[in-house]
Design a protein around this motif. Structure first.
Motif, PDB file in Angstrom:
ATOM      1  N   ARG A 130       0.830  -1.219   0.000  1.00  0.00           N
ATOM      2  CA  ARG A 130       0.000   0.000   0.000  1.00  0.00           C
ATOM      3  C   ARG A 130       0.857   1.258   0.000  1.00  0.00           C
ATOM      4  O   ARG A 130       0.597   2.203  -0.745  1.00  0.00           O
ATOM      5  N   GLN A 131       1.888   1.274   0.846  1.00  0.00           N
ATOM      6  CA  GLN A 131       2.756   2.448   0.936  1.00  0.00           C
ATOM      7  C   GLN A 131       3.492   2.698  -0.375  1.00  0.00           C
ATOM      8  O   GLN A 131       3.801   3.843  -0.697  1.00  0.00           O
ATOM      9  N   ALA A 132       3.746   1.631  -1.125  1.00  0.00           N
ATOM     10  CA  ALA A 132       4.419   1.771  -2.417  1.00  0.00           C
ATOM     11  C   ALA A 132       3.439   2.109  -3.536  1.00  0.00           C
ATOM     12  O   ALA A 132       3.854   2.310  -4.676  1.00  0.00           O
ATOM     13  N   GLY A 133       2.150   2.159  -3.212  1.00  0.00           N
ATOM     14  CA  GLY A 133       1.148   2.496  -4.209  1.00  0.00           C
ATOM     15  C   GLY A 133       0.750   1.338  -5.110  1.00  0.00           C
ATOM     16  O   GLY A 133       0.165   1.545  -6.173  1.00  0.00           O
ATOM     17  N   VAL A 134       1.044   0.111  -4.691  1.00  0.00           N
ATOM     18  CA  VAL A 134       0.673  -1.066  -5.480  1.00  0.00           C
ATOM     19  C   VAL A 134      -0.744  -1.463  -5.104  1.00  0.00           C
ATOM     20  O   VAL A 134      -1.002  -1.917  -3.997  1.00  0.00           O
ATOM     21  N   ALA A 135      -1.672  -1.266  -6.027  1.00  0.00           N
ATOM     22  CA  ALA A 135      -3.072  -1.573  -5.756  1.00  0.00           C
ATOM     23  C   ALA A 135      -3.560  -2.759  -6.579  1.00  0.00           C
ATOM     24  O   ALA A 135      -4.468  -3.471  -6.173  1.00  0.00           O
ATOM     25  N   ASP A 136      -2.959  -2.969  -7.742  1.00  0.00           N
ATOM     26  CA  ASP A 136      -3.415  -4.007  -8.658  1.00  0.00           C
ATOM     27  C   ASP A 136      -2.624  -5.297  -8.408  1.00  0.00           C
ATOM     28  O   ASP A 136      -1.683  -5.609  -9.127  1.00  0.00           O
ATOM     29  N   ILE A 137      -3.028  -6.018  -7.358  1.00  0.00           N
ATOM     30  CA  ILE A 137      -2.356  -7.265  -7.017  1.00  0.00           C
ATOM     31  C   ILE A 137      -3.405  -8.282  -6.585  1.00  0.00           C
ATOM     32  O   ILE A 137      -4.316  -7.959  -5.820  1.00  0.00           O
ATOM     33  N   ALA A 138      -3.301  -9.472  -7.125  1.00  0.00           N
ATOM     34  CA  ALA A 138      -4.209 -10.552  -6.726  1.00  0.00           C
ATOM     35  C   ALA A 138      -3.697 -11.148  -5.419  1.00  0.00           C
ATOM     36  O   ALA A 138      -2.490 -11.216  -5.192  1.00  0.00           O
ATOM     37  N   VAL A 139      -4.614 -11.556  -4.574  1.00  0.00           N
ATOM     38  CA  VAL A 139      -4.246 -12.184  -3.303  1.00  0.00           C
ATOM     39  C   VAL A 139      -4.710 -13.629  -3.345  1.00  0.00           C
ATOM     40  O   VAL A 139      -5.871 -13.908  -3.641  1.00  0.00           O
ATOM     41  N   ARG A 140      -3.784 -14.542  -3.088  1.00  0.00           N
ATOM     42  CA  ARG A 140      -4.102 -15.973  -3.038  1.00  0.00           C
ATOM     43  C   ARG A 140      -3.822 -16.472  -1.633  1.00  0.00           C
ATOM     44  O   ARG A 140      -2.736 -16.243  -1.100  1.00  0.00           O
ATOM     45  N   TYR A 141      -4.801 -17.131  -1.059  1.00  0.00           N
ATOM     46  CA  TYR A 141      -4.685 -17.655   0.299  1.00  0.00           C
ATOM     47  C   TYR A 141      -4.303 -19.127   0.255  1.00  0.00           C
ATOM     48  O   TYR A 141      -4.927 -19.918  -0.462  1.00  0.00           O
ATOM     49  N   LEU A 142      -3.263 -19.488   0.993  1.00  0.00           N
ATOM     50  CA  LEU A 142      -2.771 -20.860   0.991  1.00  0.00           C
ATOM     51  C   LEU A 142      -3.828 -21.835   1.480  1.00  0.00           C
ATOM     52  O   LEU A 142      -3.854 -22.996   1.033  1.00  0.00           O
ATOM     53  N   GLU A 143      -4.697 -21.399   2.375  1.00  0.00           N
ATOM     54  CA  GLU A 143      -5.728 -22.279   2.902  1.00  0.00           C
ATOM     55  C   GLU A 143      -6.667 -22.786   1.810  1.00  0.00           C
ATOM     56  O   GLU A 143      -7.324 -23.811   1.981  1.00  0.00           O
ATOM     57  N   ASP A 144      -6.731 -22.068   0.689  1.00  0.00           N
ATOM     58  CA  ASP A 144      -7.645 -22.420  -0.396  1.00  0.00           C
ATOM     59  C   ASP A 144      -7.090 -23.445  -1.368  1.00  0.00           C
ATOM     60  O   ASP A 144      -7.817 -23.936  -2.229  1.00  0.00           O
ATOM     61  N   ASP A 145      -5.785 -23.769  -1.262  1.00  0.00           N
ATOM     62  CA  ASP A 145      -5.163 -24.610  -2.286  1.00  0.00           C
ATOM     63  C   ASP A 145      -4.000 -25.417  -1.701  1.00  0.00           C
ATOM     64  O   ASP A 145      -2.945 -24.851  -1.404  1.00  0.00           O
ATOM     65  N   PRO A 146      -4.163 -26.723  -1.558  1.00  0.00           N
ATOM     66  CA  PRO A 146      -3.089 -27.551  -1.001  1.00  0.00           C
ATOM     67  C   PRO A 146      -1.783 -27.486  -1.813  1.00  0.00           C
ATOM     68  O   PRO A 146      -0.700 -27.589  -1.245  1.00  0.00           O
ATOM     69  N   ALA A 147      -1.890 -27.298  -3.118  1.00  0.00           N
ATOM     70  CA  ALA A 147      -0.679 -27.200  -3.939  1.00  0.00           C
ATOM     71  C   ALA A 147       0.106 -25.933  -3.595  1.00  0.00           C
ATOM     72  O   ALA A 147       1.338 -25.962  -3.525  1.00  0.00           O
ATOM     73  N   LEU A 148      -0.602 -24.828  -3.374  1.00  0.00           N
ATOM     74  CA  LEU A 148       0.072 -23.593  -2.958  1.00  0.00           C
ATOM     75  C   LEU A 148       0.699 -23.772  -1.584  1.00  0.00           C
ATOM     76  O   LEU A 148       1.807 -23.294  -1.341  1.00  0.00           O
ATOM     77  N   GLU A 149      -0.009 -24.454  -0.700  1.00  0.00           N
ATOM     78  CA  GLU A 149       0.518 -24.727   0.637  1.00  0.00           C
ATOM     79  C   GLU A 149       1.843 -25.483   0.545  1.00  0.00           C
ATOM     80  O   GLU A 149       2.798 -25.171   1.264  1.00  0.00           O
ATOM     81  N   ALA A 150       1.924 -26.449  -0.363  1.00  0.00           N
ATOM     82  CA  ALA A 150       3.141 -27.249  -0.519  1.00  0.00           C
ATOM     83  C   ALA A 150       4.316 -26.400  -0.999  1.00  0.00           C
ATOM     84  O   ALA A 150       5.458 -26.608  -0.588  1.00  0.00           O
ATOM     85  N   VAL A 151       4.041 -25.424  -1.850  1.00  0.00           N
ATOM     86  CA  VAL A 151       5.108 -24.590  -2.411  1.00  0.00           C
ATOM     87  C   VAL A 151       5.482 -23.432  -1.492  1.00  0.00           C
ATOM     88  O   VAL A 151       6.656 -23.144  -1.281  1.00  0.00           O
ATOM     89  N   TYR A 152       4.483 -22.761  -0.931  1.00  0.00           N
ATOM     90  CA  TYR A 152       4.713 -21.507  -0.220  1.00  0.00           C
ATOM     91  C   TYR A 152       4.543 -21.584   1.292  1.00  0.00           C
ATOM     92  O   TYR A 152       4.714 -20.580   1.976  1.00  0.00           O
ATOM     93  N   GLY A 153       4.221 -22.743   1.811  1.00  0.00           N
ATOM     94  CA  GLY A 153       3.879 -22.888   3.222  1.00  0.00           C
ATOM     95  C   GLY A 153       4.803 -22.205   4.204  1.00  0.00           C
ATOM     96  O   GLY A 153       4.357 -21.558   5.139  1.00  0.00           O
ATOM     97  N   TRP A 154       6.094 -22.321   4.025  1.00  0.00           N
ATOM     98  CA  TRP A 154       7.052 -21.737   4.971  1.00  0.00           C
ATOM     99  C   TRP A 154       7.643 -20.432   4.471  1.00  0.00           C
ATOM    100  O   TRP A 154       8.427 -19.798   5.172  1.00  0.00           O
ATOM    101  N   ARG A 155       7.293 -20.015   3.259  1.00  0.00           N
ATOM    102  CA  ARG A 155       7.924 -18.845   2.650  1.00  0.00           C
ATOM    103  C   ARG A 155       7.099 -17.575   2.742  1.00  0.00           C
ATOM    104  O   ARG A 155       7.600 -16.489   2.445  1.00  0.00           O
ATOM    105  N   ILE A 156       5.849 -17.672   3.079  1.00  0.00           N
ATOM    106  CA  ILE A 156       4.958 -16.520   2.981  1.00  0.00           C
ATOM    107  C   ILE A 156       5.358 -15.392   3.922  1.00  0.00           C
ATOM    108  O   ILE A 156       5.987 -15.654   4.950  1.00  0.00           O
ATOM    109  N   PRO A 157       5.005 -14.191   3.562  1.00  0.00           N
ATOM    110  CA  PRO A 157       4.347 -13.774   2.331  1.00  0.00           C
ATOM    111  C   PRO A 157       5.333 -13.739   1.163  1.00  0.00           C
ATOM    112  O   PRO A 157       6.520 -13.461   1.346  1.00  0.00           O
ATOM    113  N   VAL A 158       4.815 -14.006  -0.003  1.00  0.00           N
ATOM    114  CA  VAL A 158       5.613 -14.000  -1.238  1.00  0.00           C
ATOM    115  C   VAL A 158       4.836 -13.226  -2.289  1.00  0.00           C
ATOM    116  O   VAL A 158       3.631 -13.426  -2.452  1.00  0.00           O
TER     117      VAL A 158
END
Length: 77
Positions: free
Chosen positions: A23-51
């Protein structure tokens, strides 16, 4: 700015901080994906978030990042 995705969890203090940096950088056009919604995302990003992923360039920025790191990642600084 298109093609940006923020991977995060529903309840995540670091994710909230990352959104503040965006927000402070003025980035407004960004999609948000929640790991809880996708086990495949959880496997990739589980320990790395936020990314932040730039789908157009196929690159990612892992936490921790601040305004200058975000600007450099976005090619603005």
């Amino acid at each position: 700015m298109t093609g940006l995705v923020l991977f995060r969890r529903e309840t995540c203090g670091l994710c909230e901080l990352a959104e503040d940096v965006l927000r402070q950088a003025g980035v407004a056009d960004i999609a948000v994906r929640y790991l809880e919604d996708d086990p495949a995302l959880e496997a990739v990003y589980g320990w790395r978030i936020p990314v932040i992923r730039d789908e157009t360039r196929g690159i990612e920025l892992d936490w921790p990042f601040d305004g200058p790191k975000l600007q450099a990642f976005l090619g603005l600084g």
